[in-house]
Design a protein around this motif. Sequence first.
Motif, PDB file in Angstrom:
ATOM      1  N   ASP A   1      13.853  -7.488  74.372  1.00  0.00           N
ATOM      2  CA  ASP A   1      13.553  -6.518  75.421  1.00  0.00           C
ATOM      3  C   ASP A   1      13.308  -7.256  76.740  1.00  0.00           C
ATOM      4  O   ASP A   1      12.408  -8.095  76.832  1.00  0.00           O
ATOM      5  CB  ASP A   1      12.293  -5.726  75.033  1.00  0.00           C
ATOM      6  CG  ASP A   1      11.921  -4.664  76.059  1.00  0.00           C
ATOM      7  OD1 ASP A   1      12.572  -4.585  77.125  1.00  0.00           O
ATOM      8  OD2 ASP A   1      10.949  -3.929  75.794  1.00  0.00           O
ATOM      9  N   PRO A   2      14.121  -6.999  77.768  1.00  0.00           N
ATOM     10  CA  PRO A   2      13.966  -7.717  79.046  1.00  0.00           C
ATOM     11  C   PRO A   2      12.558  -7.603  79.625  1.00  0.00           C
ATOM     12  O   PRO A   2      12.106  -8.517  80.343  1.00  0.00           O
ATOM     13  CB  PRO A   2      14.995  -7.030  79.956  1.00  0.00           C
ATOM     14  CG  PRO A   2      16.010  -6.462  79.025  1.00  0.00           C
ATOM     15  CD  PRO A   2      15.248  -6.049  77.803  1.00  0.00           C
ATOM     16  N   ALA A   3      11.871  -6.533  79.316  1.00  0.00           N
ATOM     17  CA  ALA A   3      10.511  -6.363  79.832  1.00  0.00           C
ATOM     18  C   ALA A   3       9.548  -7.401  79.271  1.00  0.00           C
ATOM     19  O   ALA A   3       8.478  -7.639  79.841  1.00  0.00           O
ATOM     20  CB  ALA A   3       9.997  -4.960  79.505  1.00  0.00           C
ATOM     21  N   ARG A   4       9.922  -8.029  78.158  1.00  0.00           N
ATOM     22  CA  ARG A   4       9.061  -9.018  77.524  1.00  0.00           C
ATOM     23  C   ARG A   4       9.432 -10.445  77.921  1.00  0.00           C
ATOM     24  O   ARG A   4       8.804 -11.407  77.432  1.00  0.00           O
ATOM     25  CB  ARG A   4       9.115  -8.883  76.000  1.00  0.00           C
ATOM     26  CG  ARG A   4       8.589  -7.555  75.471  1.00  0.00           C
ATOM     27  CD  ARG A   4       8.326  -7.605  73.980  1.00  0.00           C
ATOM     28  NE  ARG A   4       7.414  -8.683  73.649  1.00  0.00           N
ATOM     29  CZ  ARG A   4       7.764  -9.823  73.048  1.00  0.00           C
ATOM     30  NH1 ARG A   4       9.011 -10.015  72.682  1.00  0.00           N
ATOM     31  NH2 ARG A   4       6.866 -10.764  72.791  1.00  0.00           N
ATOM     32  N   VAL A   5      10.429 -10.574  78.790  1.00  0.00           N
ATOM     33  CA  VAL A   5      10.895 -11.908  79.165  1.00  0.00           C
ATOM     34  C   VAL A   5      10.583 -12.151  80.641  1.00  0.00           C
ATOM     35  O   VAL A   5      11.151 -11.497  81.512  1.00  0.00           O
ATOM     36  CB  VAL A   5      12.413 -12.050  78.918  1.00  0.00           C
ATOM     37  CG1 VAL A   5      12.876 -13.450  79.304  1.00  0.00           C
ATOM     38  CG2 VAL A   5      12.749 -11.762  77.467  1.00  0.00           C
ATOM     39  N   PRO A   6       9.685 -13.079  80.944  1.00  0.00           N
ATOM     40  CA  PRO A   6       9.353 -13.343  82.347  1.00  0.00           C
ATOM     41  C   PRO A   6      10.515 -14.014  83.079  1.00  0.00           C
ATOM     42  O   PRO A   6      11.322 -14.726  82.465  1.00  0.00           O
ATOM     43  CB  PRO A   6       8.152 -14.285  82.251  1.00  0.00           C
ATOM     44  CG  PRO A   6       8.328 -14.987  80.945  1.00  0.00           C
ATOM     45  CD  PRO A   6       8.950 -13.974  80.022  1.00  0.00           C
ATOM     46  N   ARG A   7      10.585 -13.780  84.363  1.00  0.00           N
ATOM     47  CA  ARG A   7      11.624 -14.441  85.158  1.00  0.00           C
ATOM     48  C   ARG A   7      11.357 -15.942  85.212  1.00  0.00           C
ATOM     49  O   ARG A   7      12.284 -16.752  85.130  1.00  0.00           O
ATOM     50  CB  ARG A   7      11.666 -13.843  86.573  1.00  0.00           C
ATOM     51  CG  ARG A   7      12.778 -14.431  87.437  1.00  0.00           C
ATOM     52  CD  ARG A   7      12.950 -13.687  88.742  1.00  0.00           C
ATOM     53  NE  ARG A   7      14.031 -14.264  89.541  1.00  0.00           N
ATOM     54  CZ  ARG A   7      15.310 -14.000  89.346  1.00  0.00           C
ATOM     55  NH1 ARG A   7      15.680 -13.165  88.393  1.00  0.00           N
ATOM     56  NH2 ARG A   7      16.234 -14.575  90.103  1.00  0.00           N
ATOM     57  N   ASP A   8      10.103 -16.292  85.358  1.00  0.00           N
ATOM     58  CA  ASP A   8       9.686 -17.699  85.352  1.00  0.00           C
ATOM     59  C   ASP A   8       8.454 -17.830  84.465  1.00  0.00           C
ATOM     60  O   ASP A   8       7.590 -16.944  84.451  1.00  0.00           O
ATOM     61  CB  ASP A   8       9.356 -18.191  86.767  1.00  0.00           C
ATOM     62  CG  ASP A   8      10.568 -18.177  87.685  1.00  0.00           C
ATOM     63  OD1 ASP A   8      11.419 -19.073  87.538  1.00  0.00           O
ATOM     64  OD2 ASP A   8      10.658 -17.263  88.523  1.00  0.00           O
ATOM     65  N   GLY A   9       8.374 -18.904  83.741  1.00  0.00           N
ATOM     66  CA  GLY A   9       7.231 -19.095  82.856  1.00  0.00           C
ATOM     67  C   GLY A   9       7.683 -19.285  81.417  1.00  0.00           C
ATOM     68  O   GLY A   9       8.735 -19.858  81.143  1.00  0.00           O
ATOM     69  N   ILE A  10       6.876 -18.766  80.494  1.00  0.00           N
ATOM     70  CA  ILE A  10       7.135 -18.941  79.072  1.00  0.00           C
ATOM     71  C   ILE A  10       7.362 -17.593  78.399  1.00  0.00           C
ATOM     72  O   ILE A  10       6.516 -16.707  78.485  1.00  0.00           O
ATOM     73  CB  ILE A  10       5.975 -19.675  78.360  1.00  0.00           C
ATOM     74  CG1 ILE A  10       5.732 -21.041  78.993  1.00  0.00           C
ATOM     75  CG2 ILE A  10       6.259 -19.816  76.870  1.00  0.00           C
ATOM     76  CD1 ILE A  10       6.869 -22.031  78.819  1.00  0.00           C
ATOM     77  N   ALA A  11       8.502 -17.452  77.748  1.00  0.00           N
ATOM     78  CA  ALA A  11       8.787 -16.247  76.960  1.00  0.00           C
ATOM     79  C   ALA A  11       8.355 -16.499  75.517  1.00  0.00           C
ATOM     80  O   ALA A  11       8.691 -17.525  74.932  1.00  0.00           O
ATOM     81  CB  ALA A  11      10.270 -15.910  77.011  1.00  0.00           C
ATOM     82  N   THR A  12       7.612 -15.560  74.965  1.00  0.00           N
ATOM     83  CA  THR A  12       7.163 -15.670  73.582  1.00  0.00           C
ATOM     84  C   THR A  12       8.059 -14.807  72.699  1.00  0.00           C
ATOM     85  O   THR A  12       8.150 -13.594  72.903  1.00  0.00           O
ATOM     86  CB  THR A  12       5.697 -15.221  73.440  1.00  0.00           C
ATOM     87  OG1 THR A  12       4.870 -16.069  74.251  1.00  0.00           O
ATOM     88  CG2 THR A  12       5.235 -15.320  71.997  1.00  0.00           C
ATOM     89  N   VAL A  13       8.733 -15.441  71.754  1.00  0.00           N
ATOM     90  CA  VAL A  13       9.657 -14.736  70.864  1.00  0.00           C
ATOM     91  C   VAL A  13       9.098 -14.810  69.444  1.00  0.00           C
ATOM     92  O   VAL A  13       8.904 -15.902  68.907  1.00  0.00           O
ATOM     93  CB  VAL A  13      11.064 -15.355  70.915  1.00  0.00           C
ATOM     94  CG1 VAL A  13      12.019 -14.588  69.998  1.00  0.00           C
ATOM     95  CG2 VAL A  13      11.594 -15.356  72.350  1.00  0.00           C
ATOM     96  N   ARG A  14       8.862 -13.640  68.854  1.00  0.00           N
ATOM     97  CA  ARG A  14       8.356 -13.582  67.483  1.00  0.00           C
ATOM     98  C   ARG A  14       9.549 -13.404  66.536  1.00  0.00           C
ATOM     99  O   ARG A  14      10.279 -12.419  66.611  1.00  0.00           O
ATOM    100  CB  ARG A  14       7.342 -12.448  67.326  1.00  0.00           C
ATOM    101  CG  ARG A  14       6.019 -12.726  68.041  1.00  0.00           C
ATOM    102  CD  ARG A  14       4.989 -11.637  67.793  1.00  0.00           C
ATOM    103  NE  ARG A  14       4.652 -11.511  66.381  1.00  0.00           N
ATOM    104  CZ  ARG A  14       3.752 -12.263  65.737  1.00  0.00           C
ATOM    105  NH1 ARG A  14       3.110 -13.223  66.390  1.00  0.00           N
ATOM    106  NH2 ARG A  14       3.493 -12.065  64.466  1.00  0.00           N
TER     107      ARG A  14
END
Length: 396
Positions: free
Chosen positions: A122-135
Amino acid sequence: MPHAPQLRIPATYMRGGTSKGVFFRLQDLPAAAQAPGPARDALLMRVIGSPDPYGKHTDGMGGATSSTSKCVIISESTKPGHDVDYLYGQVSIDSAFVDWSGNCGNLSAAVGPFAISAGLIDPARVPRDGIATVRIWQANIGKTIVAHVPMTDGQVQETGDFELDGVTFPAAEIQLEFVDPADEGEGAMFPTGNLVDDLEVPGVGTFKATLINAGIPTIFLDAADLGYTGTELQDAINGDPQALARFETIRAYGAVRMGLIGNVEQAATRQHTPKVAFVAPPADHVASSGKRIAAGDVDLLVRALSMGKLHHAMMGTAAVAIGTAASIPGTLVHAAAGGGQREAVRFGHPSGTLRVGAQAEQVDGRWTVTKAVMSRSARVLMEGAVRVPAETLPGA
């Protein structure tokens, strides 16, 4: 006689940790291969180029080693609280079979980046910059992996200065958390109920062994009992057919002792698990790259075999087993590391060193591990499509 054209299947070729493999979205596979079974196995074997009696994978994407004969299938997760389902297939090199019995800890590092880039998160859960957490739901073994993926300007960051021994070039660091990685069945983490067993191997000998199921089922042996120092590189083991045969016999009897198979003959159809590893106290030595490793740089030395050969570095799942066993007093791994209380360990492997943390505790007399953590890296090597002859999947 007319011949059908090749099938074209969207795919991405990725490195994850010290492994690489072909990644697919489940929805992109031909219909016949979207479900488990012979059609899926036939497709993945043809993609890799197996079975290959020449042992080269010249006519496929495989690299003719256990680290490079791998396929991954990713889909949106059906498990509550997870983003994607991750299914891993270890393709045999010279036999017509795909082993689905375990996970690949190294390729686990590439799952999050692939899922983000493939539009499965879901794009809403992926920051433009920083750390994306994927479960991630690891479907082979039914476990959760949490990947922390760096993002820059809306894209997965792949370049960086994180160095991983066994990988030639630096890249961006991806932290992986293996949540509750131990077996939850009868016998739990230690299937025999013992921290150390006497493993009888007819025709070979009896060895002290720690049989553990954390990350991946693993048989730990003492290097000295095998006549080794723990500083061996690949050629010392892989160039010795008698040594390889001995390790495979040990693995087969260990698998029976762990309850993974009913008899030693079944080991031939379960090549991916269990792993066999041998441990030793720290010692000065030289890694395969020529890098000098001082005894003070590591807590212990570990060498592990995968698919019948000594691994060039260390399998990620075996690293989880090493970190877990090192944190539990009484195991061979804990003893090789010098004992004491620890929640992290740095071990030497053929390509260098690796640090892994594990949080283990005893509950009602049984050991359990809540989490193991390590850092890896991942990178897209090629993307587009793989081609396989249409007769691989008749009617596709």
